[in-house]
Scaffold this active site. Structure first.
Site, short mmCIF file in Angstrom:
data_model
loop_
_atom_site.label_atom_id
_atom_site.label_comp_id
_atom_site.label_asym_id
_atom_site.label_seq_id
_atom_site.Cartn_x
_atom_site.Cartn_y
_atom_site.Cartn_z
N PHE A 194 0.00 3.11 -7.45
CA PHE A 194 -0.23 3.79 -6.18
C PHE A 194 0.00 2.83 -5.01
O PHE A 194 -0.53 1.73 -4.98
CB PHE A 194 -1.67 4.33 -6.14
CG PHE A 194 -2.02 4.98 -4.83
CD1 PHE A 194 -1.39 6.15 -4.41
CD2 PHE A 194 -2.98 4.42 -4.01
CE1 PHE A 194 -1.71 6.75 -3.21
CE2 PHE A 194 -3.32 5.00 -2.79
CZ PHE A 194 -2.68 6.18 -2.39
N GLN A 195 0.79 3.27 -4.05
CA GLN A 195 1.16 2.50 -2.86
C GLN A 195 1.78 1.14 -3.20
O GLN A 195 1.60 0.16 -2.49
CB GLN A 195 -0.06 2.31 -1.94
CG GLN A 195 -0.49 3.62 -1.27
CD GLN A 195 -1.45 3.44 -0.13
OE1 GLN A 195 -2.22 2.48 -0.10
NE2 GLN A 195 -1.42 4.36 0.82
N GLU A 252 1.95 0.83 12.06
CA GLU A 252 2.35 -0.53 11.71
C GLU A 252 3.63 -0.97 12.42
O GLU A 252 3.80 -2.16 12.71
CB GLU A 252 2.53 -0.65 10.18
CG GLU A 252 1.25 -0.52 9.39
CD GLU A 252 0.91 0.91 8.98
OE1 GLU A 252 0.01 1.09 8.13
OE2 GLU A 252 1.56 1.85 9.50
N LYS A 300 -3.64 -7.67 -4.55
CA LYS A 300 -5.07 -7.41 -4.36
C LYS A 300 -5.92 -8.35 -5.20
O LYS A 300 -6.99 -8.80 -4.75
CB LYS A 300 -5.35 -5.95 -4.73
CG LYS A 300 -6.72 -5.45 -4.32
CD LYS A 300 -6.82 -3.95 -4.51
CE LYS A 300 -8.16 -3.42 -4.00
NZ LYS A 300 -8.25 -1.93 -4.12
N MET A 306 22.10 7.07 26.93
CA MET A 306 23.24 6.26 26.55
C MET A 306 24.16 6.99 25.58
O MET A 306 25.39 6.89 25.67
CB MET A 306 22.78 4.93 25.94
CG MET A 306 23.90 3.93 25.73
SD MET A 306 24.74 3.45 27.27
CE MET A 306 23.68 2.11 27.83
#
Length: 599
Positions: A142-143, A80, A192, A503
């Site tokens: 959940f999640q 993602e 959802k 760097m």
């Protein structure tokens, strides 16, 4: 008005040129699920590409996607964060809004770095995140995660959609907010149950948001004062930032600079807004800017800031920066005006509109003596690197520049190679330099280049897309190579491999007495050629200047997949000039030394 400039401008879709909403998608009373409403809204908004990854909370969206075959292309990314950077690259290259669709929980949290990057760099993207059903929000389901709370400080605006009847309007507002004013990311959280619920689909034609107004034209009295300040100045200087690119003002800015004879220096994000082969071009200023640009800042008597925010990488020590200059600041975001540097004349408005207003008010100036002095500084400390037969990063970048004649979309990751690209590539066209500036995100380059390539394909541009990365940053999102290969994107991936976090190593050498703590990548770097081949790409390697030119030629023959070019360069190279953090612009380091007094 026609401007006599040689810069090539790619077609850009702006808010005024968006496709009209299709009549069949606005029929009142047509009921559908929230998931289908989302897809139909994206169609109505004119979205052509969505970067996404499915999961439980958005599975109904993907199910509807399979059923109705929406009129946009969904790109299945491998992570993602990569998808969010891809949306940034797409947005920066085309001027359109990038779109991301992810699931809840880790799907949402994986987008945070990309959202923060877009916020810092004013990139218009809309991120749709799945969410647990509204009845479970706050129950540690959940999640579940509070995507709104997590992203509140890094979004321009965010929405939690609680009613399916609000969904289409929310999508319309999200894209409007992302693209208008100072662009930025907008997050839309989708529970959802809202995606499952049924409701009528009516996509609004217009947006009317109380409290959200975008400044357009500048006030006449401010413009008149600015014109007078320009006329009275003896050593004026345009200081140009990303706002000039975002507002598609390159041609207009170039015309005004040439009309007045005023030299132009740009920020990292302003590169390409003014052609760097012009005699008025001073190139980049700031921490790793040119000596002559920084000297011009320190000695000018007027700064005309165009879409720039006076960030610390430009100014260094604020109380010592541009000590003789008055400031005109043209800016669309009121919060940026006089935030870091006081503006003697602040003009709030769209950069393009303000420049159009200002153009007839300014007259040609005799800047001959001022330009002569700048040329003296240019000769005092030119950009240079050691020519000893070794393969050096600066030489690689010059060879890439020669191969493209400067007519390419160049994306960089973050680190030494990023600064060398800014110094040595010499950008001529707007929207051809894409990088992570404000957040400095390693891992940005590869997925952003993929997004830019999709954008170039969409608008029918033949410009090659070249990604220049360091070995440290490239592996952070190398997984997106397989996605680019699956879509036959002919990306040119240049990995500048010095086997160090270059760097950080440079700072350790200069400011920490050569204590090289955890920056050596020799034992953990992959074989980049094999990595490319494992991801269905072409892999090439160069260790000498001769091989460098050869593999660049070979890479350009590859047209059906990405070609990765690994350049094994000298590891001890450093980026100069350099203004140490917290030092004044006049205290530039121009060669190797140990300036521990700046620590």
């Amino acid at each position: 008005m026609k401007y006599d400039v040689h810069t090539k401008v790619q077609p850009v879709v702006t808010g005024d040129a968006l496709p009209k909403v299709r009549p069949e998608l606005t029929t009142k009373g047509q009921h559908m699920s929230g998931a289908e409403i989302l897809l139909r809204s994206l169609e109505a908004e004119g979205v052509k590409i969505v970067f996404g990854h499915p999961g439980g909370a958005v599975i109904h969206v993907y199910d509807e996607m399979h059923r109705i075959k929406p009129q946009f292309e969904h790109i299945l990314v491998r992570h993602e964060q990569g998808g969010t950077h891809a949306a940034e690259g797409y947005a920066k290259a085309t001027g359109k809004v990038g779109t991301v669709l992810v699931t809840s929980g880790p799907g949402a949290t994986n987008t945070v770095t990309g959202i923060a990057d877009a916020y810092m760099d004013s990139v218009p993207i809309v991120v749709f995140t799945g969410q647990v059903p509204t009845g479970l929000i706050g129950n540690d389901a959940f999640q579940e995660c509070d995507a709104i709370g997590i992203s509140r400080s890094i979004t321009k605006h965010s929405y939690l959609v609680r009613d399916v009847s609000d969904l289409a309007r929310t999508v319309k507002e999200a894209y409007h907010i992302a693209r208008t004013g100072r662009p930025g990311p907008v997050l839309v959280d989708l529970p959802k149950d809202v995606l499952l619920a049924k409701g009528p689909f009516v996509y609004p034609e217009t947006v009317n948001m109380r409290g959200y107004a975008v400044p357009a034209e500048g006030r006449v009295e401010k413009l008149e004062r600015a014109a007078q300040m320009i006329e009275e100045s003896e050593r004026p200087l345009f200081y140009v930032g990303g706002g000039a690119v975002n507002s598609d003002s390159s041609e207009l800015l170039t015309d005004i600079a040439r009309h007045t004879g005023i030299p132009v220096t740009t920020t990292l994000h302003g590169l390409g807004a003014f052609p760097e082969d012009d005699t008025l071009a001073l190139r980049m200023l700031g921490m790793h800017g040119t000596w002559w640009a920084n000297q011009a800042i320190q000695h000018c008597d007027l700064i005309i800031a165009v879409g720039a925010r006076f960030d610390d990488r430009v100014t260094g020590k604020l109380d010592s920066w541009a000590p003789h200059a008055k400031v005109i600041h043209i800016e669309i975001d009121q919060s940026c005006i006089s935030k870091n540097v006081f503006a003697d004349c602040a003009i709030l408005g769209n950069v393009r509109n303000v420049l159009e207003q200002l153009r007839p008010m300014v007259k040609p100036k005799d800047t001959t003596e001022w330009l002569k002095q700048i040329d003296v500084w240019r000769q005092e400390c030119p950009l240079k690197y050691e020519q000893d037969g070794k393969l050096r990063a600066q030489g690689v970048i010059e060879n890439l520049r020669d191969k493209t004649n400067g007519d390419a979309v160049v994306i960089t990751d973050v680190g030494q190679h990023q600064m060398w690209t800014a110094q040595y590539f010499r950008f001529l066209h707007s929207r051809t330099h894409i990088t992570s500036g404000g957040l400095g995100t390693m891992g940005f380059g590869m997925p952003a280049a993929m997004g830019a390539a999709f954008g170039m394909r969409e608008i029918g541009s033949s410009r090659p897309v070249v990604c220049i990365s360091g070995d440290g940053g490239f592996v952070m999102n190398a997984q997106e190579m397989s996605v680019a290969a699956a879509h036959k994107l002919p990306l040119k991936l240049a990995v500048i491999n010095n086997r160090f976090l270059g760097m950080v190593r440079q700072w350790q050498e200069l400011f920490h007495k050569e204590r090289y703590s955890h920056t050596d990548l020799s034992d953990t770097n992959p074989d980049f050629v094999k990595l490319a081949e494992a991801n269905h790409c072409v892999g090439l390697r160069a260790t000498t200047p001769e091989e460098c030119r050869q593999i660049i030629d070979e890479a350009w023959k590859v047209t059906d997949r990405p070609a990765l070019m690994e350049f094994q360069v000298a590891k001890e190279e450093m980026v100069f000039p350099m203004v140490p953090a917290g030092a004044a612009t006049g205290e530039m380091i121009t060669d190797r030394m140990t300036p521990n007094s700046f620590v």
